[in-house]
Every structure is written in C-alpha cells, then in structure tokens.
Write a protein that holds these residues in place. Sequence first.
Motif: not given
Length: 123
Positions: A60-67, A78-87, A89-91
């Motif tokens: 479903k998505h590309l994951s970006v993991a910057p720590e 990140i949220e303003k860009a419309g991306y979901q995230h966990t602690e 990864i950015i989805k």
Amino acid sequence: MKDLNEFFSSTSKPEHRFRLEDLFEWTKQNYPQFNVVIKWNQPMFTDHDTFIIAYSSSKKHLSVAPETVAISAFKEAIEKAGYQHTENIIKITWDQAIDFELLKKIIDYNVQEKIAYTKFWRE
C-alpha cells in the motif's frame, strides 16, 4: 538480499519499482557522500558509517525510515504533507507525491545531528 537489484526486483509492480529507483537516484544525486549498505535484509543510506535513512515498499505504500528522533522533529510537517507515520516510518501511499523538500530537510537534519556520531543507530 545481496544488492539493490535484488531489492528492486522484489517489488512486484513495475510502477512501484520505478518510483523506488527514482527515489534512490534522487538521494544519490543529492547526497553523493552517502553509501548504500544492506543490513537486516534492507538497503540503507549511511554517512561516515552511521545510518541516515532507509526506504522500503509494501503493498500500500512506500516507507521512509529516518529514525524516531527525525520523525518526532518533523511530525507536524509530515502530517501537513498528508503522510501517515508511526514512530519509526513515514508512509507515502503509492498515489501520493513525494515531498522532496521535506525529505531533504529530514535527511539534512540527520546528517547534521549525526555529524560526529560514531555508532550506526542513535541510542
């Protein structure tokens, strides 16, 4: 996983694979000092042998993991860009545009914050 070709070929949809390849190429062009290493079956970008960022894909998505620290520092953007995230990864869904300006800020943050860091991960 032995190399990037194996990583890219494991992405089943060609349009997802091309997008990942473009993202890796963008990163290499903007950060020629980075090395790509394969650790834990995952390609990662490093600078002076410390982790900076990793990308991966799911159905479903590309994951970006910057720590976690970097995600916390840029949570609002990140949220303003419309991306979901966990602690961790950015989805970015496959139909969302990649905000390269935001990605550059996150990467630059990690480079600057870890400039004298000697371990792979933050503690």
